[in-house]
Write a protein that holds these residues in place. Sequence first.
Motif, PDB file in Angstrom:
ATOM      1  N   ILE A 116     -14.983   7.046  52.131  1.00 32.60           N
ATOM      2  CA  ILE A 116     -15.474   8.270  51.477  1.00 32.60           C
ATOM      3  C   ILE A 116     -14.438   9.385  51.573  1.00 32.60           C
ATOM      4  O   ILE A 116     -14.238  10.145  50.613  1.00 32.60           O
ATOM      5  CB  ILE A 116     -16.826   8.697  52.072  1.00 32.60           C
ATOM      6  N   ALA A 117     -13.750   9.491  52.712  1.00 29.09           N
ATOM      7  CA  ALA A 117     -12.723  10.530  52.860  1.00 29.09           C
ATOM      8  C   ALA A 117     -11.564  10.295  51.892  1.00 29.09           C
ATOM      9  O   ALA A 117     -11.071  11.242  51.271  1.00 29.09           O
ATOM     10  CB  ALA A 117     -12.218  10.569  54.299  1.00 29.09           C
ATOM     11  N   ALA A 118     -11.132   9.049  51.762  1.00 25.73           N
ATOM     12  CA  ALA A 118     -10.039   8.757  50.824  1.00 25.73           C
ATOM     13  C   ALA A 118     -10.452   9.077  49.389  1.00 25.73           C
ATOM     14  O   ALA A 118      -9.670   9.664  48.626  1.00 25.73           O
ATOM     15  CB  ALA A 118      -9.624   7.291  50.933  1.00 25.73           C
ATOM     16  N   LEU A 119     -11.675   8.725  49.039  1.00 23.61           N
ATOM     17  CA  LEU A 119     -12.166   9.012  47.688  1.00 23.61           C
ATOM     18  C   LEU A 119     -12.250  10.514  47.443  1.00 23.61           C
ATOM     19  O   LEU A 119     -11.731  11.019  46.443  1.00 23.61           O
ATOM     20  CB  LEU A 119     -13.531   8.359  47.476  1.00 23.61           C
ATOM     21  N   SER A 120     -12.885  11.238  48.365  1.00 23.06           N
ATOM     22  CA  SER A 120     -13.068  12.670  48.146  1.00 23.06           C
ATOM     23  C   SER A 120     -11.744  13.427  48.187  1.00 23.06           C
ATOM     24  O   SER A 120     -11.510  14.322  47.364  1.00 23.06           O
ATOM     25  CB  SER A 120     -14.056  13.240  49.163  1.00 23.06           C
ATOM     26  N   LEU A 121     -10.866  13.074  49.123  1.00 14.62           N
ATOM     27  CA  LEU A 121      -9.577  13.758  49.178  1.00 14.62           C
ATOM     28  C   LEU A 121      -8.712  13.437  47.960  1.00 14.62           C
ATOM     29  O   LEU A 121      -7.973  14.302  47.472  1.00 14.62           O
ATOM     30  CB  LEU A 121      -8.834  13.395  50.454  1.00 14.62           C
ATOM     31  N   GLY A 122      -8.803  12.217  47.470  1.00 19.61           N
ATOM     32  CA  GLY A 122      -8.081  11.866  46.248  1.00 19.61           C
ATOM     33  C   GLY A 122      -8.543  12.703  45.069  1.00 19.61           C
ATOM     34  O   GLY A 122      -7.725  13.219  44.291  1.00 19.61           O
ATOM     35  N   LEU A 123      -9.848  12.868  44.938  1.00 19.47           N
ATOM     36  CA  LEU A 123     -10.392  13.683  43.848  1.00 19.47           C
ATOM     37  C   LEU A 123     -10.011  15.152  44.001  1.00 19.47           C
ATOM     38  O   LEU A 123      -9.671  15.823  43.014  1.00 19.47           O
ATOM     39  CB  LEU A 123     -11.912  13.526  43.791  1.00 19.47           C
ATOM     40  N   VAL A 124     -10.062  15.662  45.234  1.00 20.58           N
ATOM     41  CA  VAL A 124      -9.673  17.054  45.464  1.00 20.58           C
ATOM     42  C   VAL A 124      -8.205  17.260  45.105  1.00 20.58           C
ATOM     43  O   VAL A 124      -7.844  18.247  44.458  1.00 20.58           O
ATOM     44  CB  VAL A 124      -9.939  17.467  46.933  1.00 20.58           C
ATOM     45  N   MET A 125      -7.354  16.326  45.501  1.00 21.59           N
ATOM     46  CA  MET A 125      -5.927  16.475  45.222  1.00 21.59           C
ATOM     47  C   MET A 125      -5.634  16.399  43.723  1.00 21.59           C
ATOM     48  O   MET A 125      -4.759  17.105  43.220  1.00 21.59           O
ATOM     49  CB  MET A 125      -5.114  15.434  45.982  1.00 21.59           C
TER      50      MET A 125
END
Length: 137
Positions: A45-54
């Motif tokens: 979930i962190a990789a997904l959310s941080l990818g979207l934020v970036m």
Amino acid sequence: LFRSATVVGLLAAVAAVVLGAISKGYVDLGQAAVLCASSVTTAFIAALSLGLVMIGVIIGSRKVGINPDNVATPIAASLGDLITLSLLAGISSTLFRFIDIVYLSPLICAVVIILIPVWIAVAKQSPSIVETRRAHV
């Protein structure tokens, strides 16, 4: 991205279980399963959310004429820790609350591990990843 995060989360859980077993002398399988499920779920979930934020930061900075290289790194560094630790606290607390449901945590671990070959196959189809692999092999 998700595959790497999942594998790192799984390795962190295994390391924690081994170190706990060395210090306590035994392994509590229920807690080990919660630890595994918490770490891989948090990593995913962190990789997904941080990818979207970036992606949003890069698109937004380009629209206003700011170099994304100057903005993305500080945001990724600060939000990465904040999001990951918040997710880990919430997910592990929730899974520990439901530790009596014996199949829940092992099921989460199994599903994520089973998905790793799928993510590898998807990654192999990405033109940018194929190009990167060719350039670095």
